[in-house]
Scaffold this motif. Structure first.
Motif, PDB file in Angstrom:
ATOM      1  N   GLU A   1      30.060  27.438  39.448  1.00  0.00           N
ATOM      2  CA  GLU A   1      30.619  28.695  38.942  1.00  0.00           C
ATOM      3  C   GLU A   1      31.986  28.980  39.547  1.00  0.00           C
ATOM      4  O   GLU A   1      32.875  29.498  38.867  1.00  0.00           O
ATOM      5  CB  GLU A   1      29.663  29.852  39.192  1.00  0.00           C
ATOM      6  CG  GLU A   1      28.509  29.866  38.228  1.00  0.00           C
ATOM      7  CD  GLU A   1      28.966  29.771  36.775  1.00  0.00           C
ATOM      8  OE1 GLU A   1      29.667  30.690  36.284  1.00  0.00           O
ATOM      9  OE2 GLU A   1      28.641  28.763  36.117  1.00  0.00           O
ATOM     10  N   ASN A   2      32.176  28.655  40.809  1.00  0.00           N
ATOM     11  CA  ASN A   2      33.492  28.844  41.425  1.00  0.00           C
ATOM     12  C   ASN A   2      34.544  27.983  40.739  1.00  0.00           C
ATOM     13  O   ASN A   2      35.670  28.424  40.514  1.00  0.00           O
ATOM     14  CB  ASN A   2      33.447  28.554  42.922  1.00  0.00           C
ATOM     15  CG  ASN A   2      32.756  29.647  43.698  1.00  0.00           C
ATOM     16  OD1 ASN A   2      32.647  30.783  43.236  1.00  0.00           O
ATOM     17  ND2 ASN A   2      32.271  29.322  44.874  1.00  0.00           N
TER      18      ASN A   2
ATOM     19  N   ARG B   1      34.316  26.878  37.613  1.00  0.00           N
ATOM     20  CA  ARG B   1      34.441  27.354  36.232  1.00  0.00           C
ATOM     21  C   ARG B   1      35.384  28.546  36.143  1.00  0.00           C
ATOM     22  O   ARG B   1      36.092  28.726  35.159  1.00  0.00           O
ATOM     23  CB  ARG B   1      33.067  27.718  35.684  1.00  0.00           C
ATOM     24  CG  ARG B   1      33.076  28.093  34.215  1.00  0.00           C
ATOM     25  CD  ARG B   1      31.673  28.242  33.695  1.00  0.00           C
ATOM     26  NE  ARG B   1      31.081  29.508  34.012  1.00  0.00           N
ATOM     27  CZ  ARG B   1      31.141  30.586  33.228  1.00  0.00           C
ATOM     28  NH1 ARG B   1      31.797  30.547  32.096  1.00  0.00           N
ATOM     29  NH2 ARG B   1      30.536  31.698  33.581  1.00  0.00           N
ATOM     30  N   LYS B   2      35.410  29.369  37.173  1.00  0.00           N
ATOM     31  CA  LYS B   2      36.243  30.568  37.171  1.00  0.00           C
ATOM     32  C   LYS B   2      37.693  30.290  37.548  1.00  0.00           C
ATOM     33  O   LYS B   2      38.539  31.163  37.423  1.00  0.00           O
ATOM     34  CB  LYS B   2      35.638  31.612  38.108  1.00  0.00           C
ATOM     35  CG  LYS B   2      34.326  32.151  37.585  1.00  0.00           C
ATOM     36  CD  LYS B   2      33.669  33.085  38.562  1.00  0.00           C
ATOM     37  CE  LYS B   2      32.311  33.512  38.041  1.00  0.00           C
ATOM     38  NZ  LYS B   2      31.561  34.261  39.023  1.00  0.00           N
ATOM     39  N   ASP B   3      37.977  29.075  37.982  1.00  0.00           N
ATOM     40  CA  ASP B   3      39.338  28.690  38.348  1.00  0.00           C
ATOM     41  C   ASP B   3      40.224  28.714  37.099  1.00  0.00           C
ATOM     42  O   ASP B   3      39.796  28.321  36.017  1.00  0.00           O
ATOM     43  CB  ASP B   3      39.321  27.284  38.957  1.00  0.00           C
ATOM     44  CG  ASP B   3      40.667  26.849  39.482  1.00  0.00           C
ATOM     45  OD1 ASP B   3      41.575  26.616  38.664  1.00  0.00           O
ATOM     46  OD2 ASP B   3      40.796  26.736  40.714  1.00  0.00           O
ATOM     47  N   GLU B   4      41.458  29.154  37.247  1.00  0.00           N
ATOM     48  CA  GLU B   4      42.373  29.227  36.104  1.00  0.00           C
ATOM     49  C   GLU B   4      42.671  27.859  35.511  1.00  0.00           C
ATOM     50  O   GLU B   4      43.072  27.747  34.354  1.00  0.00           O
ATOM     51  CB  GLU B   4      43.673  29.926  36.488  1.00  0.00           C
ATOM     52  CG  GLU B   4      44.496  29.171  37.525  1.00  0.00           C
ATOM     53  CD  GLU B   4      45.729  29.939  37.966  1.00  0.00           C
ATOM     54  OE1 GLU B   4      46.780  29.304  38.054  1.00  0.00           O
ATOM     55  OE2 GLU B   4      45.614  31.149  38.212  1.00  0.00           O
TER      56      GLU B   4
ATOM     57  N   SER C   1      40.357  25.582  35.009  1.00  0.00           N
ATOM     58  CA  SER C   1      39.018  25.047  34.796  1.00  0.00           C
ATOM     59  C   SER C   1      38.933  24.013  33.683  1.00  0.00           C
ATOM     60  O   SER C   1      38.020  23.196  33.686  1.00  0.00           O
ATOM     61  CB  SER C   1      38.015  26.176  34.551  1.00  0.00           C
ATOM     62  OG  SER C   1      38.317  26.856  33.349  1.00  0.00           O
TER      63      SER C   1
ATOM     64  N   THR D   1      32.576  20.333  37.232  1.00  0.00           N
ATOM     65  CA  THR D   1      31.692  21.478  37.011  1.00  0.00           C
ATOM     66  C   THR D   1      30.369  21.012  36.420  1.00  0.00           C
ATOM     67  O   THR D   1      29.288  21.416  36.866  1.00  0.00           O
ATOM     68  CB  THR D   1      32.362  22.507  36.081  1.00  0.00           C
ATOM     69  OG1 THR D   1      33.589  22.928  36.670  1.00  0.00           O
ATOM     70  CG2 THR D   1      31.474  23.717  35.857  1.00  0.00           C
TER      71      THR D   1
ATOM     72  N   ARG E   1      26.594  21.149  37.946  1.00  0.00           N
ATOM     73  CA  ARG E   1      25.560  21.822  37.150  1.00  0.00           C
ATOM     74  C   ARG E   1      24.398  20.859  36.889  1.00  0.00           C
ATOM     75  O   ARG E   1      23.227  21.225  37.030  1.00  0.00           O
ATOM     76  CB  ARG E   1      26.200  22.286  35.849  1.00  0.00           C
ATOM     77  CG  ARG E   1      25.396  23.282  35.106  1.00  0.00           C
ATOM     78  CD  ARG E   1      26.143  23.757  33.874  1.00  0.00           C
ATOM     79  NE  ARG E   1      27.094  24.795  34.237  1.00  0.00           N
ATOM     80  CZ  ARG E   1      28.357  24.817  33.841  1.00  0.00           C
ATOM     81  NH1 ARG E   1      28.848  23.851  33.099  1.00  0.00           N
ATOM     82  NH2 ARG E   1      29.146  25.808  34.185  1.00  0.00           N
TER      83      ARG E   1
ATOM     84  N   GLN F   1      30.423  26.029  28.421  1.00  0.00           N
ATOM     85  CA  GLN F   1      30.294  26.417  29.834  1.00  0.00           C
ATOM     86  C   GLN F   1      29.421  27.660  30.022  1.00  0.00           C
ATOM     87  O   GLN F   1      28.575  27.702  30.917  1.00  0.00           O
ATOM     88  CB  GLN F   1      31.680  26.663  30.425  1.00  0.00           C
ATOM     89  CG  GLN F   1      32.548  25.431  30.411  1.00  0.00           C
ATOM     90  CD  GLN F   1      32.708  24.824  31.774  1.00  0.00           C
ATOM     91  OE1 GLN F   1      31.807  24.850  32.601  1.00  0.00           O
ATOM     92  NE2 GLN F   1      33.866  24.277  32.025  1.00  0.00           N
ATOM     93  N   ALA F   2      29.624  28.681  29.193  1.00  0.00           N
ATOM     94  CA  ALA F   2      28.849  29.916  29.349  1.00  0.00           C
ATOM     95  C   ALA F   2      27.372  29.673  29.034  1.00  0.00           C
ATOM     96  O   ALA F   2      26.485  30.164  29.745  1.00  0.00           O
ATOM     97  CB  ALA F   2      29.417  31.021  28.459  1.00  0.00           C
TER      98      ALA F   2
ATOM     99  N   THR G   1      25.830  27.768  31.902  1.00  0.00           N
ATOM    100  CA  THR G   1      25.595  28.658  33.042  1.00  0.00           C
ATOM    101  C   THR G   1      24.322  29.474  32.823  1.00  0.00           C
ATOM    102  O   THR G   1      23.496  29.603  33.729  1.00  0.00           O
ATOM    103  CB  THR G   1      26.804  29.591  33.262  1.00  0.00           C
ATOM    104  OG1 THR G   1      27.923  28.788  33.640  1.00  0.00           O
ATOM    105  CG2 THR G   1      26.529  30.615  34.348  1.00  0.00           C
TER     106      THR G   1
END
Length: 138
Positions: A17-18, A20-23, A25, A32, A36, A113-114, A117
């Motif tokens: 998740e960290n 995935r949240k990277d600009e 990504s 990622t 996962r 990705q969502a 997650t």
């Protein structure tokens, strides 16, 4: 070992998740999905371990086969939504052949990705309940 596998899976989930949240990504899709997929592997094996399978069995018989691990975990009471099962089905061959570790030159499809997650979060919650009832109950 089931408790340890579940805890380690949680750490991989946080790391995924960290990333995935990277600009940036879009460039981190493979790492990622590797994290996962490994979290999924650990969670499914936690169910097997909580139900009497050995670490040796998980390593040698199941290996990195997420789909096989999911099918066996279902025989021990793991219930997942179709969406989560589809994510695991999609990631299974990619995890098994190390696609996310050593990216091939051929194209491959991976889950949104969502959606992925959500699937891992659902899996974690369902596995947590099983591990708690089997390993941490008084």
């Amino acid at each position: 070992m089931a408790v340890i596998f579940k805890a380690d899976a949680g750490d991989y989930m946080v790391a995924a998740e960290n990333l995935r949240k990277d600009e940036n990504s879009i460039w981190l899709v493979a790492p990622t999905n590797f994290m996962r997929s490994h979290a999924i592997e650990l969670l499914l094996k936690a169910v097997l371990l909580a139900n009497g399978r050995t670490l040796d069995y998980c390593r040698k018989k199941i290996g990195h086969q997420l789909f096989e691990a999911m099918n066996e975990a279902e025989t021990f009471g793991l219930v997942l939504t179709d969406q989560t099962k589809n994510v695991i089905r999609t990631l299974s061959p990619l995890h098994e052949d190390y696609t996310f570790r050593y990216r091939p030159s051929k194209p491959y499809a991976f889950p949104n990705q969502a959606v992925a997650t959500e699937a891992v979060t659902e899996l974690f919650d369902r596995v947590d309940a099983i591990v708690q009832s089997k390993c941490l109950a008084p």
